[in-house]
Every structure is written in C-alpha cells, then in structure tokens.
Design a protein around this motif. Structure first.
Motif, PDB file in Angstrom:
ATOM      1  N   GLY A 134      13.390   1.089 -28.349  1.00  0.00           N
ATOM      2  CA  GLY A 134      13.800   1.249 -29.737  1.00  0.00           C
ATOM      3  C   GLY A 134      12.604   0.846 -30.588  1.00  0.00           C
ATOM      4  O   GLY A 134      11.513   1.356 -30.385  1.00  0.00           O
ATOM      5  N   GLU A 135      12.809  -0.091 -31.481  1.00  0.00           N
ATOM      6  CA  GLU A 135      11.672  -0.555 -32.295  1.00  0.00           C
ATOM      7  C   GLU A 135      11.186  -1.922 -31.822  1.00  0.00           C
ATOM      8  O   GLU A 135      10.418  -2.596 -32.501  1.00  0.00           O
ATOM      9  N   GLN A 136      11.652  -2.320 -30.657  1.00  0.00           N
ATOM     10  CA  GLN A 136      11.292  -3.632 -30.124  1.00  0.00           C
ATOM     11  C   GLN A 136      10.131  -3.511 -29.128  1.00  0.00           C
ATOM     12  O   GLN A 136      10.206  -2.733 -28.172  1.00  0.00           O
ATOM     13  N   LYS A 137       9.059  -4.260 -29.399  1.00  0.00           N
ATOM     14  CA  LYS A 137       7.879  -4.194 -28.542  1.00  0.00           C
ATOM     15  C   LYS A 137       8.034  -5.160 -27.361  1.00  0.00           C
ATOM     16  O   LYS A 137       8.400  -6.315 -27.557  1.00  0.00           O
ATOM     17  N   GLU A 138       7.771  -4.659 -26.174  1.00  0.00           N
ATOM     18  CA  GLU A 138       7.856  -5.508 -24.976  1.00  0.00           C
ATOM     19  C   GLU A 138       6.554  -5.394 -24.181  1.00  0.00           C
ATOM     20  O   GLU A 138       6.045  -4.305 -23.980  1.00  0.00           O
ATOM     21  N   THR A 139       6.039  -6.534 -23.751  1.00  0.00           N
ATOM     22  CA  THR A 139       4.831  -6.523 -22.922  1.00  0.00           C
ATOM     23  C   THR A 139       5.188  -7.034 -21.530  1.00  0.00           C
ATOM     24  O   THR A 139       5.948  -7.996 -21.403  1.00  0.00           O
ATOM     25  N   TYR A 140       4.680  -6.367 -20.514  1.00  0.00           N
ATOM     26  CA  TYR A 140       4.940  -6.833 -19.157  1.00  0.00           C
ATOM     27  C   TYR A 140       3.716  -6.636 -18.271  1.00  0.00           C
ATOM     28  O   TYR A 140       2.819  -5.858 -18.580  1.00  0.00           O
ATOM     29  N   THR A 141       3.716  -7.369 -17.169  1.00  0.00           N
ATOM     30  CA  THR A 141       2.596  -7.305 -16.227  1.00  0.00           C
ATOM     31  C   THR A 141       2.997  -6.409 -15.064  1.00  0.00           C
ATOM     32  O   THR A 141       4.150  -6.441 -14.643  1.00  0.00           O
ATOM     33  N   PHE A 142       2.068  -5.619 -14.581  1.00  0.00           N
ATOM     34  CA  PHE A 142       2.377  -4.858 -13.368  1.00  0.00           C
ATOM     35  C   PHE A 142       1.247  -4.945 -12.354  1.00  0.00           C
ATOM     36  O   PHE A 142       0.078  -5.076 -12.710  1.00  0.00           O
ATOM     37  N   ILE A 143       1.632  -4.923 -11.090  1.00  0.00           N
ATOM     38  CA  ILE A 143       0.674  -4.964  -9.979  1.00  0.00           C
ATOM     39  C   ILE A 143       0.970  -3.777  -9.069  1.00  0.00           C
ATOM     40  O   ILE A 143       2.107  -3.604  -8.635  1.00  0.00           O
ATOM     41  N   SER A 144      -0.067  -2.954  -8.818  1.00  0.00           N
ATOM     42  CA  SER A 144       0.143  -1.737  -8.007  1.00  0.00           C
ATOM     43  C   SER A 144      -0.449  -1.867  -6.616  1.00  0.00           C
ATOM     44  O   SER A 144      -1.507  -2.479  -6.432  1.00  0.00           O
ATOM     45  N   PHE A 145       0.230  -1.251  -5.669  1.00  0.00           N
ATOM     46  CA  PHE A 145      -0.223  -1.205  -4.266  1.00  0.00           C
ATOM     47  C   PHE A 145      -0.009   0.208  -3.749  1.00  0.00           C
ATOM     48  O   PHE A 145       0.759   0.975  -4.329  1.00  0.00           O
ATOM     49  N   ARG A 146      -0.632   0.496  -2.635  1.00  0.00           N
ATOM     50  CA  ARG A 146      -0.281   1.749  -1.974  1.00  0.00           C
ATOM     51  C   ARG A 146       1.155   1.616  -1.477  1.00  0.00           C
ATOM     52  O   ARG A 146       1.564   0.533  -1.025  1.00  0.00           O
ATOM     53  N   SER A 147       1.884   2.702  -1.530  1.00  0.00           N
ATOM     54  CA  SER A 147       3.296   2.640  -1.178  1.00  0.00           C
ATOM     55  C   SER A 147       3.512   2.448   0.320  1.00  0.00           C
ATOM     56  O   SER A 147       4.395   1.708   0.741  1.00  0.00           O
ATOM     57  N   VAL A 148       2.671   3.104   1.115  1.00  0.00           N
ATOM     58  CA  VAL A 148       2.838   2.983   2.566  1.00  0.00           C
ATOM     59  C   VAL A 148       2.140   1.721   3.080  1.00  0.00           C
ATOM     60  O   VAL A 148       1.088   1.328   2.570  1.00  0.00           O
ATOM     61  N   SER A 149       2.738   1.116   4.094  1.00  0.00           N
ATOM     62  CA  SER A 149       2.145  -0.109   4.642  1.00  0.00           C
ATOM     63  C   SER A 149       0.917   0.202   5.478  1.00  0.00           C
ATOM     64  O   SER A 149      -0.057  -0.546   5.497  1.00  0.00           O
ATOM     65  N   ILE A 150       0.978   1.336   6.219  1.00  0.00           N
ATOM     66  CA  ILE A 150      -0.170   1.725   7.039  1.00  0.00           C
ATOM     67  C   ILE A 150      -0.715   3.028   6.496  1.00  0.00           C
ATOM     68  O   ILE A 150       0.052   3.963   6.225  1.00  0.00           O
ATOM     69  N   ASP A 151      -2.015   3.078   6.306  1.00  0.00           N
ATOM     70  CA  ASP A 151      -2.620   4.269   5.728  1.00  0.00           C
ATOM     71  C   ASP A 151      -2.740   5.381   6.761  1.00  0.00           C
ATOM     72  O   ASP A 151      -3.362   5.202   7.800  1.00  0.00           O
TER      73      ASP A 151
END
Lengths: 189, 305
Positions: A124-141
């Motif tokens: 809506g008009e409410q500002k929200e800040t959040y932290t994100f950490i990304s990884f590869r989805s699969v455990s083994i490449d």
C-alpha cells in the motif's frame, strides 16, 4: 521415424538422469544452518549501518567477491577479480570495520551465499525494508537442473498485510521461523 | 464535462504564459521558496503544476490518487535522477527516455502528463496525439508488485501510456494490456521503437548504431562512445546480464535486455570504467574490453533538437 523417436528418448533419459535426485533447499536447510545464518545477518546489519551495501560472489566456486556500495545518488560495483585494490580503497574510505567485513566474507563463503542485500518494498503506502540472502536452489550442482535460487527473507517485524498473507497462502513465501521466510526465484538479486 | 476540463487546463496554460511574463513577482517568490538553483525550465514546470487543481480525481484515470500523482510529478521535476522503472517491469526504455526528458525539458514533460491526466490524451513534440486505452487508464494506480512504483502514480500513468501508445514487433502478440503485462512482451521495447520514441517525445535528432540481434560494427566501441559523449546525450542498449559480473547461470543468451543513459566512460588500462543511469541511480562499474564489446548492442546519441 525410428531414429527421431530414439533421439527424443535419448535426450529425455539424459535430462532425467541429470536433473533427478538433485535435492532442493527448503525449510530444512534453514534449520540446519540457522546459527550461521543469524551470525551472517548480524555482521551484515552492523556493517550496513556504516554505509549501505550489498555483497555476493561472481562465480559458482565462490572465489571472487562482488561488493556494491550505495550512496544517495550512486551505486559503485567492485569485484575482487578485477578491482581488488579499488574495493579496499573504498572499504577504507567508508570506514567499514575490516575485521567484521572479513568475518562476514568468510561466513558467506562457508554458506556459499550468492547474494546478501536489503531491499525496500511498498505495501500500500507503507514502506517496508527487509534483508534477503540468496543461494543456489539445488544442494548439489548438476548440469541441466533448473536455474532457480533459494532466497531467505528476514523481516524486522511482523507484517500483517493482504499481499503478504496472499503470498504465504499461495506458497510463494514459506515461513521457516519467526520473521524468516523462504522463496524460490529465478533471479538471485 | 471533458471539454470543460480541457478548457480549464488550456486556460491554465495561457494563464501560465501571462504569469511568466511578469518576472518581478515571480523572482521575489523564487527567493522566498529558495528556488534559485532551479533551471528556468524547472521553474516553468513547477508553476504549471501550481495552477492546476491538485485535489480532483480525474474521470479518465479513476484509480490514480491525486496526492500521490502530483507529489510524484513534483519530485520528478526536482530530482530527475530518482525516476525509477520499478521492480518486475519492462519499463527501462520508457524510464531512460523520461529521465532525459525531465532532466532537460521538465516543462514539456509536465505539460504532457497534465494533459494526459486532465484530458486523457496529449500531443507529443512530433504532433502525434497519444490516447491511452481504457484498460490502461483503469489500471494505472493499481500496480501492486512493483516496489517503489506502487506509490508513484504519475510514473504508472506515464509508463503505461507510453507502452500502450508505441508498438514494435516485440509487442505483436500481446497488444491489449492486462494487469501483469508490465513485466512481459506487452511492455517490451525493440531498438527501432526506442529511437522512434526519442524522436517523437522530445523532437530530438538521434544518431543510432546497433540492432536487436547484432552488436554495432565498430572496432573500437569505447572510442565511439566517448566521441558520442562529447557531441551529445548518449543512451545505451545493453545485455544487462553481462553488466553485472556473475557466472552463476547455466545459459546466458546473447541478446540485449536493457536501456540505460550513459554518463561517463573512461579507459583504465586493462578495461573501462562506466558510469550510467538506470533504476533511479547512477551506477559505476568496471568492464573488461571483451565484456564491454559483448554488452553493447546499441548506442543512440541525441545531438540536437
């Protein structure tokens, strides 16, 4: 005709063999690495207060770091493979705690975290800040597995909003802890 | 009713012209508001904004909230660098063009967007009239998953109108807007469409090299870009996946994906330091010679009007 059918069958078998059995990260991954993730986030939050930035790796083997330092008008991108000197010059310029930065870098490497950042969104008009950490989805490449990313989202406080509730209901956001969710995305940053 | 609104708006423009001739009064007012650092074009844009009714909901744009709409325009005029295409959109071409338009002709931008708001259509510099479809007019103000743009109602109106009015071959199979189309082929821009928009919106003379599939036939792309920066405003058509250094994906398609405004390019011996604008900020990064060549698909230079 037989040859075409045989080729299709061969491709199907190859793709199936390579992609099946690739375990994907889920809530279990978060629970197993909860302590490390909490430490990483605390390092990041502390350093972020000095000057906002994002960080990650440029390669799958997590050898080269990339750091994006943000000011009000400029985002500067530095990588350790091509601009290591300049990166350190700016780390000193902005007076980051280098001991903490080094600890954060080690923790990122340990967890094979691809990207670590904060982002803002408007509910809506409410500002929200959040932290994100990304990884590869699969455990083994493995080759031929879907190019997806496992993203952990850390909120600062509980958000009660129809958009968030809708995303949880649809399974786009999966709660894994109090104020922590994970999502699977096609982009890691 | 529409005719009355149009008359009011046109009367407002006429009033503005008369007002701007009375220089003494306006000069005193500028000093009071601390607007000394504003360019004449910015001042004219703000004056134009001040004479219209900023509380009335437009019947053409039922979901646009006036307070968010007018504050967004004001902010754009004062800070053209902060214009943001939003998250999950294909609005980069429209944002890049708008960034330049507001930076150099904020008064033209203000006139056009106010005309769109009050009359549902506007005349571009090229004399072409754009009239957004009803679907677009009803959807502007309702975008919910686009980050900062959720509250930027003027940007929603403007970008959706641009995407609805200009069509290229990428838009061939999706020409009618529905919610969510801002992130797919409906909003996409091919290089030819982009250059056409540059010419029609600002009346600019554009020199362009490059295409949607093949990179420009220039041996020294760095030399060409620096030369162009000396002669005018430069916009680049790039493969954004290559701009940000990473080697994580399985497949990287060699196609252009993004439009940005180039501000600087410097040779640093082993590569090039670029400074360009996109997503509401300038970005500064280093590219090797090989990567720069692979990244650039088009260079458009605005030399004059």
């Amino acid at each position: 005709m037989k040859l075409i059918s045989f080729n299709i069958l061969l491709i199907w078998i190859t793709v199936t063999c390579f992609s099946c059995g690739a375990e994907r990260k889920s809530a279990k991954y978060y629970q197993e690495n909860k302590a490390d993730l909490a430490t990483l986030k605390s390092y990041y939050d502390s350093l972020y207060r000095t000057q906002p930035f994002s960080a990650g790796f440029t390669d799958k083997s997590c050898k080269y770091y990339v750091m994006q330092i943000n000011t009000d008008t400029l985002r500067s991108v530095y990588t350790t493979d091509t601009r290591k000197g300049e990166l350190w010059k700016n780390v000193l310029h902005y007076q980051y705690d280098t001991v903490l930065l080094n600890k954060m870098a080690q923790k990122m490497k340990h967890l094979k975290c691809l990207w670590l950042a904060k982002t803002t969104d408007w509910l809506g008009e409410q500002k929200e800040t959040y932290t994100f950490i990304s990884f590869r989805s699969v455990s083994i490449d493995k080759p031929f597995v879907e190019d997806k990313f496992y993203i952990l989202v850390f909120l600062d406080h509980k958000i009660e909003h129809p958009i968030v509730n809708d995303n949880i209901k649809k399974g786009k956001l999966v709660p894994v802890d109090d104020l922590v969710y994970f999502t699977i995305g096609s982009s890691y940053r | 009713m529409n005719c009355i609104r149009r008359t009011i708006f046109l009367f407002g423009c006429l009033q503005l012209t008369l007002l701007s001739s009375i220089t003494v009064c306006s000069a005193q007012q500028q000093n009071k508001t601390g607007a000394d650092s504003l360019t004449p074009s910015q001042q004219k844009a703000l004056e134009l904004l001040n004479i219209v009714d900023s509380t009335e909901v437009s019947s053409y744009w039922p979901n646009i909230k006036p307070s968010l709409f007018f504050s967004n325009i004001r902010n754009n005029i004062l800070h053209p660098l902060t214009i943001n295409q939003g998250k999950n959109t294909n609005f980069c071409s429209y944002a890049a063009l708008t960034h330049l338009l507001i930076k150099y002709q904020p008064d033209s931008y203000t006139e056009m967007i106010l005309s769109l708001y009050f009359t549902g259509n506007t005349k571009l510099y090229s004399k072409r009239v754009i009239k957004p479809s009803e679907r677009v007019r009803k959807s502007a103000g309702t975008l919910r998953h686009n980050g900062e743009m959720n509250i930027h109602h003027a940007d929603q109106l403007w970008f959706l109108s641009m995407a609805d009015s200009f069509k290229g071959y990428l838009n061939f199979f999706n020409r009618k807007y529905k919610i969510g189309d801002e992130n797919n082929f409906w909003a996409s821009t091919n290089y030819s469409k982009f250059n056409k928009m540059l010419r029609e919106f600002g009346g600019y003379k554009v020199n362009a090299i490059g295409s949607d599939l093949l990179r420009p036939w220039k041996k020294d792309i760095y030399g060409y870009m620096s030369e162009q920066l000396n002669s005018g405003l430069v916009m680049i058509y790039i493969n954004n996946k290559l701009m940000y250094p990473h080697n994580l994906g399985f497949l990287k398609l060699p196609v252009p994906t993004h439009f940005a405004v180039l501000y600087e390019v410097n040779n640093s011996g082993d590569g090039y330091q670029l400074k360009y604008w996109d997503y509401g900020l300038k970005t500064e990064l280093f590219l090797t010679k090989k990567r720069l060549k692979k990244t650039i698909y088009g260079v458009s230079t605005i030399t004059k009007r």
